[in-house]
Design a protein around this motif. Sequence first.
Motif, PDB file in Angstrom:
ATOM      1  N   SER A   1       7.108   5.388  17.549  1.00  0.00           N
ATOM      2  CA  SER A   1       8.120   5.607  16.200  1.00  0.00           C
ATOM      3  C   SER A   1       7.253   5.855  14.847  1.00  0.00           C
ATOM      4  N   HIS A   2       6.002   5.867  15.116  1.00  0.00           N
ATOM      5  CA  HIS A   2       5.016   5.773  13.923  1.00  0.00           C
ATOM      6  C   HIS A   2       4.582   7.555  13.574  1.00  0.00           C
ATOM      7  N   ALA A   3       5.123   8.353  14.696  1.00  0.00           N
ATOM      8  CA  ALA A   3       4.686   9.640  14.514  1.00  0.00           C
ATOM      9  C   ALA A   3       4.834  10.194  13.296  1.00  0.00           C
ATOM     10  N   GLU A   4       6.001  10.069  12.718  1.00  0.00           N
ATOM     11  CA  GLU A   4       6.089  10.732  11.377  1.00  0.00           C
ATOM     12  C   GLU A   4       5.550   9.928  10.200  1.00  0.00           C
TER      13      GLU A   4
ATOM     14  N   ASP B   1       8.699  -1.466   3.478  1.00  0.00           N
ATOM     15  CA  ASP B   1       8.212  -1.638   4.581  1.00  0.00           C
ATOM     16  C   ASP B   1       7.930  -0.478   5.468  1.00  0.00           C
ATOM     17  N   ILE B   2       7.116   0.227   4.960  1.00  0.00           N
ATOM     18  CA  ILE B   2       7.016   1.771   5.404  1.00  0.00           C
ATOM     19  C   ILE B   2       6.343   1.835   6.956  1.00  0.00           C
ATOM     20  N   LEU B   3       5.959   0.695   7.490  1.00  0.00           N
ATOM     21  CA  LEU B   3       5.178   0.631   8.863  1.00  0.00           C
ATOM     22  C   LEU B   3       6.297   0.301   9.895  1.00  0.00           C
ATOM     23  N   GLY B   4       7.512   0.046   9.513  1.00  0.00           N
ATOM     24  CA  GLY B   4       8.483  -0.147  10.573  1.00  0.00           C
ATOM     25  C   GLY B   4       7.981  -1.681  11.254  1.00  0.00           C
ATOM     26  N   ASP B   5       8.779  -1.896  12.348  1.00  0.00           N
ATOM     27  CA  ASP B   5       8.455  -2.971  12.901  1.00  0.00           C
ATOM     28  C   ASP B   5       8.882  -2.852  14.573  1.00  0.00           C
ATOM     29  N   GLU B   6       7.992  -2.234  15.260  1.00  0.00           N
ATOM     30  CA  GLU B   6       8.498  -1.859  16.651  1.00  0.00           C
ATOM     31  C   GLU B   6       7.933  -3.207  17.547  1.00  0.00           C
TER      32      GLU B   6
ATOM     33  N   LEU C   1       6.087  16.397  10.645  1.00  0.00           N
ATOM     34  CA  LEU C   1       6.672  16.366  11.542  1.00  0.00           C
ATOM     35  C   LEU C   1       8.312  16.459  11.394  1.00  0.00           C
ATOM     36  N   HIS C   2       8.807  15.817  10.281  1.00  0.00           N
ATOM     37  CA  HIS C   2       9.957  15.372  10.014  1.00  0.00           C
ATOM     38  C   HIS C   2      10.369  16.942   9.543  1.00  0.00           C
ATOM     39  N   TYR C   3       9.690  17.414   8.799  1.00  0.00           N
ATOM     40  CA  TYR C   3      10.183  18.781   8.267  1.00  0.00           C
ATOM     41  C   TYR C   3      10.166  19.802   9.286  1.00  0.00           C
ATOM     42  N   LEU C   4       9.250  19.681  10.236  1.00  0.00           N
ATOM     43  CA  LEU C   4       9.151  20.848  11.087  1.00  0.00           C
ATOM     44  C   LEU C   4      10.400  20.473  12.051  1.00  0.00           C
ATOM     45  N   LYS C   5      10.603  19.212  12.223  1.00  0.00           N
ATOM     46  CA  LYS C   5      11.851  19.057  13.174  1.00  0.00           C
ATOM     47  C   LYS C   5      13.302  19.703  12.513  1.00  0.00           C
ATOM     48  N   GLU C   6      13.377  19.195  11.467  1.00  0.00           N
ATOM     49  CA  GLU C   6      14.762  19.692  10.459  1.00  0.00           C
ATOM     50  C   GLU C   6      14.628  21.207  10.599  1.00  0.00           C
ATOM     51  N   ARG C   7      13.648  21.855  10.290  1.00  0.00           N
ATOM     52  CA  ARG C   7      13.554  23.339  10.290  1.00  0.00           C
ATOM     53  C   ARG C   7      13.965  23.707  11.489  1.00  0.00           C
ATOM     54  N   ASN C   8      13.445  23.057  12.523  1.00  0.00           N
ATOM     55  CA  ASN C   8      13.696  23.577  14.068  1.00  0.00           C
ATOM     56  C   ASN C   8      15.240  23.483  14.150  1.00  0.00           C
TER      57      ASN C   8
ATOM     58  N   CYS D   1       0.850  -1.201  -0.025  1.00  0.00           N
ATOM     59  CA  CYS D   1       0.120   0.034   0.022  1.00  0.00           C
ATOM     60  C   CYS D   1       0.854   1.446  -0.046  1.00  0.00           C
ATOM     61  N   PRO D   2       0.517   2.240  -0.742  1.00  0.00           N
ATOM     62  CA  PRO D   2       1.161   3.316  -0.920  1.00  0.00           C
ATOM     63  C   PRO D   2       0.981   4.440   0.348  1.00  0.00           C
ATOM     64  N   ALA D   3       1.481   3.919   1.338  1.00  0.00           N
ATOM     65  CA  ALA D   3       0.752   4.383   2.616  1.00  0.00           C
ATOM     66  C   ALA D   3       1.206   5.718   2.966  1.00  0.00           C
ATOM     67  N   PRO D   4       2.637   6.041   2.907  1.00  0.00           N
ATOM     68  CA  PRO D   4       3.015   7.515   3.257  1.00  0.00           C
ATOM     69  C   PRO D   4       2.064   8.631   2.783  1.00  0.00           C
ATOM     70  N   THR D   5       1.348   9.214   3.795  1.00  0.00           N
ATOM     71  CA  THR D   5       0.695  10.302   2.794  1.00  0.00           C
ATOM     72  C   THR D   5       1.339  11.248   2.928  1.00  0.00           C
ATOM     73  N   VAL D   6       1.378  11.981   1.683  1.00  0.00           N
ATOM     74  CA  VAL D   6       1.959  13.271   1.190  1.00  0.00           C
ATOM     75  C   VAL D   6       1.457  14.476   1.856  1.00  0.00           C
ATOM     76  N   VAL D   7       1.853  15.148   2.527  1.00  0.00           N
ATOM     77  CA  VAL D   7       1.641  16.512   3.075  1.00  0.00           C
ATOM     78  C   VAL D   7       1.814  17.569   2.001  1.00  0.00           C
ATOM     79  N   ARG D   8       0.443  18.516   1.835  1.00  0.00           N
ATOM     80  CA  ARG D   8       0.998  19.679   1.035  1.00  0.00           C
ATOM     81  C   ARG D   8       1.006  20.643   1.650  1.00  0.00           C
ATOM     82  N   PRO D   9       1.671  21.559   1.316  1.00  0.00           N
ATOM     83  CA  PRO D   9       1.970  22.965   1.727  1.00  0.00           C
ATOM     84  C   PRO D   9       0.579  23.908   2.105  1.00  0.00           C
ATOM     85  N   THR D  10       0.900  24.461   2.915  1.00  0.00           N
ATOM     86  CA  THR D  10      -0.484  25.429   3.430  1.00  0.00           C
ATOM     87  C   THR D  10       0.060  26.610   3.981  1.00  0.00           C
TER      88      THR D  10
END
Length: 865
Positions: free
Chosen positions: A845-848, A293-298, A854-861, A33-42
């Motif tokens: 670990s699934h937050a991102e 395996d985008i879901l990772g395996d915690e 979140l990843h972008y915001l963290k990097e920006r931070n 499944c193409p799961a990672p939702t792509v976030v669009r700018p706002t």
Amino acid sequence: MGPGFGIVANSTQQHQRGKICSRAIVRCRETVCPAPTVVRPTTAVQVLRQNPIPAAAPPSLGVGVPLSDCECSNSGENIAGKKNLMLMEKLKSVIPAPLKQIISESNPDDLPFTCTSLLDFFNHLPLFHQMVRDLTDPEMGLCGKNKEAALEAKAKGNECFSKGDYPNALRFYSQALRVAPTDAEDVEKNLVGMLYVNRAAALHKMGLFLECLRDSSRALIISPSSAKAWFRRAKANASLGNNEDAIQDLNLSLNMETSLSGKRQIQSELRMVLDQSKQTSDTLEKPNDDNLDILGDEPLQIKLQSVPTPTKGRGMVSLTDIPRASLIHKEDPYAAIILKPCRETHCHFCFNELPADTVPCASCSIPLYCSLQCQAGGQDFGYHLKRCGFPENLSDDLQDHVRRVTSLSFSSNNDYIAEHRHECHGVHWPAVLPSDVVLAGRVIRKHIHQQGQCSADSNIHGILDLCHNYGQLSPERKLELHIYSIILSCCLEHVCQLKLPMSSVIASQIVILLSQIRVNSMAIVRMKFSDLKEPLEQERTCSVEQVRVGQAVYSVGSLFNHSCQPNVHAYFLSRTLYVRATEFVATGYQLELSYGPQVGQFTCKDRQQLLEDRYSFICQCSGCAHLNLSDLVLSAYRCNKPNCFGVVLDSCVCKYEKQKLNRYCCALTIPRTHKQTDMLNDDINKVAHRVFEQTCQNDQFEPGSCWSCGSYCDLQASQETIIKAETCVSRLQEAVASNEIPTNALLDALKSVGILRMHFHSYNKRIAEVEDNVAQAFCLVGELQAALDHCQASVEVLEKLYDPNHIVIGNELIKLISVQLSMGRDTASDNIDRLAAIFSRYYGSHAEIIFPHLHYLKERNLCTS
Ligand SMILES: C[S@@+](CC[C@H](N)C(=O)[O-])C[C@H]1O[C@@H](n2cnc3c(N)ncnc32)[C@H](O)[C@@H]1O
């Protein structure tokens, strides 16, 4: 029960086509499944506009789709839906009153008798037989395959394509694919294969290369000797920079092309790709061949146990201490179904948003999937694949390539049961009956599949081994369940030739199964992100809301009880349920999630009402049993006396809180839970102390009296003033919706905020909502400082109503951060850290994955700090 409900998104789902998995996935195997939702700018403005009332947004939850939820998505279904809903109403209206009464007053023990009586009545009712025929006769089905319709849509697609109208060409080809029979031929070629090639061409023209790649590969699975499909695949690969694959594809295309002009075109393309590959081969990333395996395996290290509880039936506890944010449970559903409003927008198997290259069901025109793998999950895959001709005389290398592209290496699961197959004959019933009834059909189908048969002594009500609360259902609901159980068993019997003899015993078992599904099924939700319109380099801000997309039954997940102050949080990746502890939980302590309502979101009265209406139980959680500051202030009025922080309640809320106070007084010696202590900060501390110090002077706790100083407030007069002020707020909301803010509307609304603050307690939730509205308006007119102030004011109120690290605060922080970033404020940095901490508390670990931004915001931070 459970996790899932929240705000139901509006239907304008915009798909992020072509951007999913920007990593170059070269060999287009159908991945998980193409799961990672792509976030669009706002822009900050949009953030606030599109998500008006965060304060009201529950973090998740809810279940039980109402039986009236029967809006069908495509026009065939619509007709079927309306027609049969009318029949259903008719059916209800012809049942004699005495029979209705015994059904309405029935208990589980009465079911064999009530079901026998209703079945007898229906057996002699021509209307009933007509209705069953309508629902089950494939001849009358509107959702079947139709070659003529497919050819017509294909011709329209070709016409649009030749005019350069690619979006409409895409639409028509998808429409054609949906109704094309898998074995139909057009110009002596497989129609489905041809449609995939045509759609791939439209997708390529639209710049959707990954989708184009997937469609060409699908065409090749059906027709591995199609020169056109190999050529299309090569084009997609070349556009994605996968030159090695493109060259192999072109060699195969050349091998299979028969016309001279065609061969010339392929050779010229081959030369270009070879050139391109020389220039770029050093710089390209090595393509990833593996399924992602985008879901990772915690790992799951927590041992849970189901134990009896004094007031809530069975419940879940842990056998060890659980650290905060630990993943405590992971489970695939016993059965799941898409909700009707999402049929056209989300995959019917994994429930992720559909890409542009949807894959339809092979046997009917209802389900859409995001990949062949999901289609295989929805039904038996081998059942529809009609492969035509495999190319011979190829070099070993090219043969390998063909095999790699056209083989379907899906992991096999012995437990797997084709979910949709038994409904899949183009007949009406799966489109017409409510989702939870169709879900019950899936549960029965799986059971029969596992057992081999179903007889009168079957144990349908024991399949799930879950509680049902049938006795507490409303009379109307009991009648509906009786009718649906008989109809469902008729449908299953007629359509699938299941060994399911229609009998009152089976019908009464299905009534219990339907009640179990109502109490125990979970709503699968997805995050929905607001759009970004600003250039990516400048801003990437967004806000979130939740969309209910599916309904599912989880055998173990259903054993978690509800609390309005939950200590665990449930969420979904694909269709898998994940449960995570949101705080430290000591060994043996109850693990409870929220089925919807939470403290801070609704008053105790409203929560109780909601749970009773929806799940037929009276909530016994600690949030409803004990006095709780949030419940006191949430809808409170302000005391007239200057500097008094007391709360003044209206009669409804007062009644509930007084009941709790009586219980609380008895429990005063018990130490406060940390939740209450957490809230004892700042000036809410004063509210708390005044209430708690009053102990049992109950006469003071009357409607209109201040719980602190006893002053009397005229609530009726306050309410009249509030209604006038609310008119201005509504006007402002309308202005925000229309994107035009007249200065007057903003000034009037500001005055109204002042008035509301004079009458409502400072931590009344309405203040948070109105402040949020005003912030949106200021954003729209470009006054970002004012927007920031009002947004902050809204957050401050929410912080008093919820735990400061609650997910609702996280969702609100996203807006605040948006404005801060738009203003270039460094202060965004602290909020980004706080947001990351909140998200990892709820999603670990699934937050991102859940919130890719979140990843972008963290990097920006990191960059700005
Ligand atoms: C999904 S089931 C949870 C497992 C259930 N206790 C069992 O024994 O199977 C939901 C049912 O549990 C009970 N329950 C869950 N939370 C409760 C609560 N806070 N107060 C009272 N009953 C509750 C109700 O009977 C509800 O219908």
